[in-house]
Scaffold this motif. Structure first.
Motif, PDB file in Angstrom:
ATOM      1  N   GLN A   1      60.419  36.649   1.725  1.00  0.00           N
ATOM      2  CA  GLN A   1      59.179  35.996   1.375  1.00  0.00           C
ATOM      3  C   GLN A   1      58.030  36.971   1.271  1.00  0.00           C
ATOM      4  N   GLY A   2      58.166  38.183   1.712  1.00  0.00           N
ATOM      5  CA  GLY A   2      57.599  39.033   1.582  1.00  0.00           C
ATOM      6  C   GLY A   2      56.587  39.447   3.080  1.00  0.00           C
ATOM      7  N   ASN A   3      55.892  40.388   3.515  1.00  0.00           N
ATOM      8  CA  ASN A   3      55.244  40.686   4.756  1.00  0.00           C
ATOM      9  C   ASN A   3      54.042  41.439   4.376  1.00  0.00           C
ATOM     10  N   ARG A   4      52.989  41.346   5.211  1.00  0.00           N
ATOM     11  CA  ARG A   4      51.731  42.088   4.963  1.00  0.00           C
ATOM     12  C   ARG A   4      51.820  43.447   4.830  1.00  0.00           C
ATOM     13  N   TYR A   5      52.559  44.012   5.476  1.00  0.00           N
ATOM     14  CA  TYR A   5      52.653  45.475   5.536  1.00  0.00           C
ATOM     15  C   TYR A   5      53.293  45.989   4.085  1.00  0.00           C
ATOM     16  N   LEU A   6      54.586  45.139   3.986  1.00  0.00           N
ATOM     17  CA  LEU A   6      55.405  45.473   2.612  1.00  0.00           C
ATOM     18  C   LEU A   6      54.278  45.086   1.567  1.00  0.00           C
ATOM     19  N   GLN A   7      53.479  44.182   1.469  1.00  0.00           N
ATOM     20  CA  GLN A   7      52.576  43.904   0.379  1.00  0.00           C
ATOM     21  C   GLN A   7      51.461  45.154   0.118  1.00  0.00           C
ATOM     22  N   LEU A   8      50.886  45.472   1.441  1.00  0.00           N
ATOM     23  CA  LEU A   8      49.863  46.338   1.562  1.00  0.00           C
ATOM     24  C   LEU A   8      50.381  47.950   0.960  1.00  0.00           C
TER      25      LEU A   8
ATOM     26  N   ASP B   1      53.030  48.252  -1.240  1.00  0.00           N
ATOM     27  CA  ASP B   1      53.236  48.025  -2.591  1.00  0.00           C
ATOM     28  C   ASP B   1      52.014  47.802  -3.299  1.00  0.00           C
ATOM     29  N   THR B   2      50.893  47.407  -2.948  1.00  0.00           N
ATOM     30  CA  THR B   2      49.701  47.161  -3.526  1.00  0.00           C
ATOM     31  C   THR B   2      48.911  48.541  -3.444  1.00  0.00           C
ATOM     32  N   LEU B   3      48.645  48.937  -2.197  1.00  0.00           N
ATOM     33  CA  LEU B   3      47.771  50.120  -2.130  1.00  0.00           C
ATOM     34  C   LEU B   3      48.339  51.400  -1.863  1.00  0.00           C
ATOM     35  N   GLY B   4      49.494  51.418  -1.772  1.00  0.00           N
ATOM     36  CA  GLY B   4      50.263  52.747  -1.522  1.00  0.00           C
ATOM     37  C   GLY B   4      50.164  53.332  -0.195  1.00  0.00           C
ATOM     38  N   THR B   5      50.001  54.474   0.020  1.00  0.00           N
ATOM     39  CA  THR B   5      49.873  54.983   1.516  1.00  0.00           C
ATOM     40  C   THR B   5      48.443  54.821   2.270  1.00  0.00           C
ATOM     41  N   ILE B   6      47.532  54.363   1.396  1.00  0.00           N
ATOM     42  CA  ILE B   6      46.065  54.229   1.609  1.00  0.00           C
ATOM     43  C   ILE B   6      45.521  55.471   2.036  1.00  0.00           C
ATOM     44  N   TYR B   7      46.187  56.401   2.812  1.00  0.00           N
ATOM     45  CA  TYR B   7      45.294  57.616   3.001  1.00  0.00           C
ATOM     46  C   TYR B   7      46.271  58.818   2.578  1.00  0.00           C
ATOM     47  N   ASP B   8      45.625  60.110   2.477  1.00  0.00           N
ATOM     48  CA  ASP B   8      46.450  61.242   2.069  1.00  0.00           C
ATOM     49  C   ASP B   8      46.139  62.403   3.310  1.00  0.00           C
ATOM     50  N   ASP B   9      46.942  63.345   3.588  1.00  0.00           N
ATOM     51  CA  ASP B   9      46.753  64.313   4.311  1.00  0.00           C
ATOM     52  C   ASP B   9      45.401  65.295   4.281  1.00  0.00           C
ATOM     53  N   GLU B  10      45.158  65.179   2.786  1.00  0.00           N
ATOM     54  CA  GLU B  10      43.983  66.097   2.571  1.00  0.00           C
ATOM     55  C   GLU B  10      42.725  65.415   2.895  1.00  0.00           C
ATOM     56  N   LEU B  11      42.641  64.199   3.246  1.00  0.00           N
ATOM     57  CA  LEU B  11      41.547  63.529   3.738  1.00  0.00           C
ATOM     58  C   LEU B  11      40.904  63.890   5.085  1.00  0.00           C
ATOM     59  N   PHE B  12      41.951  64.520   5.819  1.00  0.00           N
ATOM     60  CA  PHE B  12      41.718  64.807   7.386  1.00  0.00           C
ATOM     61  C   PHE B  12      42.094  66.374   7.674  1.00  0.00           C
ATOM     62  N   ALA B  13      42.140  67.171   6.435  1.00  0.00           N
ATOM     63  CA  ALA B  13      42.517  68.645   6.447  1.00  0.00           C
ATOM     64  C   ALA B  13      41.432  69.146   7.463  1.00  0.00           C
TER      65      ALA B  13
ATOM     66  N   TRP C   1      56.750  48.206   9.713  1.00  0.00           N
ATOM     67  CA  TRP C   1      56.254  49.521   9.912  1.00  0.00           C
ATOM     68  C   TRP C   1      56.588  50.823   9.316  1.00  0.00           C
ATOM     69  N   LYS C   2      58.071  50.757   9.480  1.00  0.00           N
ATOM     70  CA  LYS C   2      58.823  51.934   8.761  1.00  0.00           C
ATOM     71  C   LYS C   2      58.488  52.105   7.182  1.00  0.00           C
ATOM     72  N   TYR C   3      58.647  50.693   6.524  1.00  0.00           N
ATOM     73  CA  TYR C   3      58.467  50.546   5.183  1.00  0.00           C
ATOM     74  C   TYR C   3      56.895  51.114   4.971  1.00  0.00           C
ATOM     75  N   MET C   4      56.052  50.563   5.600  1.00  0.00           N
ATOM     76  CA  MET C   4      54.580  51.103   5.314  1.00  0.00           C
ATOM     77  C   MET C   4      54.398  52.345   5.579  1.00  0.00           C
ATOM     78  N   LEU C   5      54.923  53.240   6.648  1.00  0.00           N
ATOM     79  CA  LEU C   5      54.894  54.574   6.603  1.00  0.00           C
ATOM     80  C   LEU C   5      55.785  55.461   5.780  1.00  0.00           C
ATOM     81  N   GLY C   6      56.728  54.927   5.046  1.00  0.00           N
ATOM     82  CA  GLY C   6      57.706  55.540   4.221  1.00  0.00           C
ATOM     83  C   GLY C   6      58.713  56.232   5.025  1.00  0.00           C
ATOM     84  N   LEU C   7      59.201  55.653   6.203  1.00  0.00           N
ATOM     85  CA  LEU C   7      60.226  56.326   6.851  1.00  0.00           C
ATOM     86  C   LEU C   7      61.466  55.821   6.637  1.00  0.00           C
TER      87      LEU C   7
END
Length: 131
Positions: free
Chosen positions: A25-32, A34-46, A89-95
């Motif tokens: 039925q889905g999950n908030r982290y799976l939906q997040l 799938d909808t927003l991708g990873t949200i951040y990228d490493d360059e934002l914190f370089a 959590w692993k899904y959200m983090l792509g692990l």
């Protein structure tokens, strides 16, 4: 720890299959994810990491863990355990499902880098921009 920017990858196939079976039925982290991708990228914190030295845990992942940790009111140790144990959590983090996660102390080190670099608002601003 130094930043060696990592290419953002899609959710591993096995992680995707198991997560979708566990949460039909889905999950908030799976939906997040799938909808927003990873949200951040490493360059934002370089600018918060030196160019040389032992590679750091991917900053984009630590930023996402920080958000989920806050959302669930978890300690650093509990959040690190969630990275190791929870499919969503692993899904959200792509692990991969077999990923062992990281030591909980890395979370406080990441937050300290944000504060010292006066970059703590980056987490909120990036999320606000996406939403």
């Amino acid at each position: 720890m130094s930043l060696h920017a990592q290419a953002l990858t899609p959710v591993p196939q096995q992680t995707r299959q198991v997560a979708q079976a566990a949460f039909p039925q889905g999950n908030r982290y799976l939906q997040l994810r799938d909808t927003l991708g990873t949200i951040y990228d490493d360059e934002l914190f370089a600018d918060l990491f030196p160019q040389r030295g032992q590679p750091a845990q991917a900053p984009w992942q630590l930023a996402v863990v920080t958000l989920m940790q806050f959302a669930e009111n978890l300690s650093d140790r509990q959040a690190a355990d969630a990275v190791r144990a929870r499919i969503d959590w692993k899904y959200m983090l792509g692990l991969e499902l077999t990923n062992p996660g990281f030591d909980f102390s890395i979370l406080s080190e990441f937050r300290q880098r944000l504060v010292v670099g006066q970059a703590e608002e980056r987490l909120f601003n990036r999320l606000l921009t996406l939403c």
